[in-house]
Structures are given as structure tokens and as C-alpha cells.
Enzyme design. Structure first.
Site, PDB file in Angstrom:
ATOM      1  N   TYR A  65     -37.602 -70.749  93.326  1.00  0.00           N
ATOM      2  CA  TYR A  65     -36.975 -71.784  92.507  1.00  0.00           C
ATOM      3  C   TYR A  65     -38.013 -72.872  92.284  1.00  0.00           C
ATOM      4  O   TYR A  65     -38.699 -73.286  93.217  1.00  0.00           O
ATOM      5  CB  TYR A  65     -35.753 -72.380  93.231  1.00  0.00           C
ATOM      6  CG  TYR A  65     -35.163 -73.563  92.496  1.00  0.00           C
ATOM      7  CD1 TYR A  65     -34.079 -73.403  91.637  1.00  0.00           C
ATOM      8  CD2 TYR A  65     -35.721 -74.835  92.616  1.00  0.00           C
ATOM      9  CE1 TYR A  65     -33.561 -74.477  90.930  1.00  0.00           C
ATOM     10  CE2 TYR A  65     -35.219 -75.911  91.904  1.00  0.00           C
ATOM     11  CZ  TYR A  65     -34.136 -75.724  91.069  1.00  0.00           C
ATOM     12  OH  TYR A  65     -33.638 -76.791  90.356  1.00  0.00           O
ATOM     13  N   GLU A 110     -36.127 -76.610  84.770  1.00  0.00           N
ATOM     14  CA  GLU A 110     -35.821 -75.748  85.906  1.00  0.00           C
ATOM     15  C   GLU A 110     -36.155 -74.296  85.598  1.00  0.00           C
ATOM     16  O   GLU A 110     -35.843 -73.795  84.516  1.00  0.00           O
ATOM     17  CB  GLU A 110     -34.319 -75.878  86.227  1.00  0.00           C
ATOM     18  CG  GLU A 110     -33.904 -75.171  87.482  1.00  0.00           C
ATOM     19  CD  GLU A 110     -32.384 -75.257  87.681  1.00  0.00           C
ATOM     20  OE1 GLU A 110     -31.928 -76.124  88.437  1.00  0.00           O
ATOM     21  OE2 GLU A 110     -31.664 -74.453  87.066  1.00  0.00           O
TER      22      GLU A 110
END
Ligand code: GDP
Ligand code: MN
Length: 381
Positions: A101, A189
Site C-alpha cells: 500500500y 493512493e
């Protein structure tokens, strides 16, 4: 402004962040043609301005073009949390070895951007942060100094990025930060950032949201109007109502943003979750109340409704009239809790008490707390 996955990936690619080379399809046939071009094996992904598409069934890995067509047909007929799917992204399927991530967002409490890196990618990061906080590395950045090399190293080290990946990961983080700054983003993101068979780190997903206050600096930005994508929010806009869809089960109607926000907090404090934010504004006539209520009633997630009105220029008897007209015209299956205070509250309550409700469960509450508690209880059934 929010960006769909493919729109974010176009920006990523231009910034030198590796992304799969995919194309967007508006029909199953188009999806088939793209998959054929890619050699068959592909992923078909719903393009909606929210996350969690995988869990909702909006992402499919397919083995050939025929399957791509079939899955595209299924996904294009879906609605994911109120957003109908108009387009799918068809990309070559990646051979995923590990998922990370990587994100940068604004931490409002600390008034600074925060870099977030985790080795537990591919999952809901909020959930990882809650259950395994040690797996999520957060490093706060000075808005004036920007991203400093030691901070990149610290994030990689704390996220336990394997030694051989620290260099390419660091280069990626710097590129993501450049996108964040150049686009005036409030969120960039990548989840998952995948390590693929060739040893490269590739952005398999992309999310970006930019600051609307800076939109004048980006006249050509290609994002989506989130409200226009959501049929219920669009309808509310046409009706002149301030409506925001949330993901709980108690429908809220109030007059004034402050009162509505406090009502949301009170619902939360009573152990429930609001299904929406609906502000009918000041001085609302029965018609506005009627429109607002019918909007909320068309949301299948709503299990109870709380009408919380403080009458100033708004007259509570007008609110009661609007409510009664909805009860008479529509099939109301959910219980309603009403709290009226202020101008003509007594008249409003009298109207409700005297009316024939035809089996609709309607409760009145004196205090704000009592009203919230009742609405949460009734939503549980
Ligand atoms: P989200 O659920 O909206 O965040 O959508 P993502 O784009 O993150 O996709 C969800 C999941 O689908 C990812 O975490 C992957 O596990 C899987 N996925 C996405 N792309 C590929 C791919 O190219 N190959 C494989 N095998 N899985 C993929
Ligand atoms: Mn994702």
C-alpha cells in the site's frame, strides 16, 4: 474532484509511475476487443469513484476474451453503493508476487501531508491500521519542506519493505509525492502497488482526489463530478436540496447544516449510523419536506428516519404537512421519528396526532437525545 482509476493511472503514467497498459470499454463488445488485443488474459474493472470495488464484485480476472465480454456485461449492469457502472477498465492481468500500500493524504488534525506505506497491501487499509497498526508506517511531512529523503527511508524501513525493493520503492514514493503536489491533491493512493513476476513495482489500482479550492490551477483536469455520477445526489441537486449519501441506516432530515451535523453525531453516539445528510434549509415549505422525504425513502439502505427540525423561520406545521403528504401518497415502510421544536411546534404535533397514518409507524420525541435513541432502536428492527 475525484478521479476514476483510469484517469488517475493516466496521470501516474505521465509521472513515470509504472501502470498496466489498459483501455476503457463502455460495452461488453468493446471489452472483448480490448482483451483480444491484450492476448486474452485480462482484468475487467468497474470504474466508479469509490473504493472497495473488489469486495463488491466489480473486479474480475479473466482467462480469455469471451470471458472478458461476459464479465464486462455483468459489471456494466452493476450499481456499486449507489453508483451505476458506465465504464470498465480492461488491463493485462498482472502476475502478483506481493502487494503493498502506498498513499499520501492530508492529515487535517496535524495540518500536514502524511505518507503511508504498508506491506499489507491489497486489503482495506483502514482495517489493517486497526487490526495490525504495526504494519502501517505513517510519516508526517512538513508542507514547506516537502518530502525529505530520510523520511522515505524511514517509511520503507518501518513498513518492512524488503531490502532489494527499498530503492525502487523510494523512487516511486518520490514520484507519488510529485503528483500529490503538482495536482494539488488531498489524496493519492495506490493499493495494491504490486511486485510482479518481472520484479517491477506496478500501480495496479489508482485513486486520486484533488482540492477543489485549487481547481482554478487545473482547468483541464479530467476527473468526475461525483454528485453527477450518483443518481440520488443528482436528483437532490435538481430539487435544490443539500443531500449527501452516507453508508449507515438511519435517514436524517433536518433544517440547517449545523443541526443536521449534530444529528449525525447524536445518531453515532446512540450506537447507530446515518444513511445520509439531508438539509432542507431554512423556511422550507411542505413541498420541500415532501421532496426530501421521498428521496430518502427511495434509498433501500434506510431502515428508519429521523426528522429533526428546529423551527425558526421554518414553521413546524409546514414540516408536518409535508410529512403527512408523503405518508398519504407513498408507501412508507420504515418507521419515522419526529422531533419538532420552536415555531409552531405545537401545531405541527397536533396535525400529526390528528392524522390518519394508515399503518405507518410514527413516533414523536421531545428531546434530541430521545429522538436519536428511538431512531437507532427502530432501525435495528
Ligand atoms: P478496489 O477493490 O476498488 O480497491 O480495486 P483494486 O483495483 O484494488 O482490485 C482489487 C483486487 O483485485 C486487488 O487487490 C487484487 O488482489 C485484484 N487484482 C487487481 N488487478 C489484478 C491483476 O491484474 N491480477 C490479479 N491476479 N489480481 C488483480
Ligand atoms: Mn484498491
Amino acid at each position: 474532484m475525484k478521479f476514476l482509476e483510469y484517469q488517475a493511472k493516466e496521470i501516474f503514467a505521465a509521472a513515470g509511475i509504472p501502470t498496466p497498459r489498459g483501455k476503457v470499454a463502455k460495452s461488453p463488445g468493446e471489452a472483448r476487443a480490448i482483451a483480444e488485443e491484450l492476448g486474452g488474459k485480462a482484468v475487467v474493472k468497474a470504474q466508479v469513484p469509490i473504493g472497495g470495488r473488489g469486495k463488491a464484485g466489480g473486479v474480475a480476472v479473466v482467462a480469455d476474451a469471451g470471458q472478458a465480454e461476459k464479465e464486462a456485461a455483468r459489471i456494466l449492469s452493476m450499481e456499486i453503493r449507489g453508483y451505476p457502472v458506465h465504464e470498465v477498465l480492461v488491463e493485462p492481468a498482472a502476475d502478483i508476487q506481493a502487494e503493498f500500500y502506498l498513499g499520501i493524504t492530508v492529515d487535517r488534525a496535524r495540518q500536514a501531508p502524511v505518507l503511508i506505506v504498508s506491506s499489507a497491501g491489497g486489503m482495506d487499509i483502514e482495517e489493517v491500521a486497526e487490526t495490525q497498526p504495526e504494519k502501517v508506517a505513517k510519516v508526517w511531512l512538513d508542507p514547506l519542506l516537502g518530502l525529505l529523503p530520510y523520511q522515505v527511508r524511514e517509511a520503507c524501513y518501518r513498513a518492512q519493505v524488503p531490502a532489494e525493493l527499498v530503492k525502487p520503492m523510494s523512487a516511486l514514493i518520490e514520484k507519488v509525492f510529485r503528483v500529490f503536489k503538482e495536482q494539488d491533491a488531498i489524496l493519492v493512493e495506490i493499493n495494491p502497488l504490486a511486485l510482479v513476476g518481472s520484479g517491477q513495482l506496478v500501480a495496479l489500482d489508482g485513486k486520486m482526489e484533488t482540492d477543489d479550492n485549487a481547481s482554478f490551477r487545473h482547468p483541464d483536469a479530467k476527473g468526475v463530478d461525483e454528485q453527477a455520477e450518483h443518481p440520488l445526489e443528482q436528483k437532490a441537486k435538481e430539487l435544490g436540496l443539500s443531500y449527501v449519501k452516507l453508508d449507515g441506516e438511519v435517514g436524517i432530515v433536518g433544517n440547517g447544516a449545523g443541526l443536521v451535523m449534530t444529528t449525525l453525531d447524536m445518531i453515532q453516539r446512540s450506537g447507530g449510523r446515518a444513511a445520509n445528510f439531508l438539509d432542507i434549509g431554512g423556511g422550507a415549505q411542505a413541498e420541500v419536506v415532501r421532496n426530501g422525504l421521498s428521496l430518502i425513502l427511495s434509498d433501500p439502505a434506510v431502515k428508519s428516519i429521523l426528522i429533526n427540525v428546529f423551527g425558526g423561520i421554518t414553521r413546524c406545521d409546514e414540516v408536518a404537512k409535508g410529512l403527512l403528504s408523503v405518508i398519504q401518497e407513498m408507501e412508507v415502510k420504515v418507521p419515522i421519528v419526529v422531533r419538532l421544536a420552536g415555531t409552531r411546534a405545537k401545531e405541527g404535533r397536533e396535525l400529526l396526532a390528528a392524522a390518519d397514518l394508515g399503518g405507518v409507524r410514527l413516533e414523536t420525541a421531545e428531546s434530541f437525545q430521545e429522538a436519536a435513541r428511538k431512531a437507532v432502536e427502530l432501525a435495528r428492527g
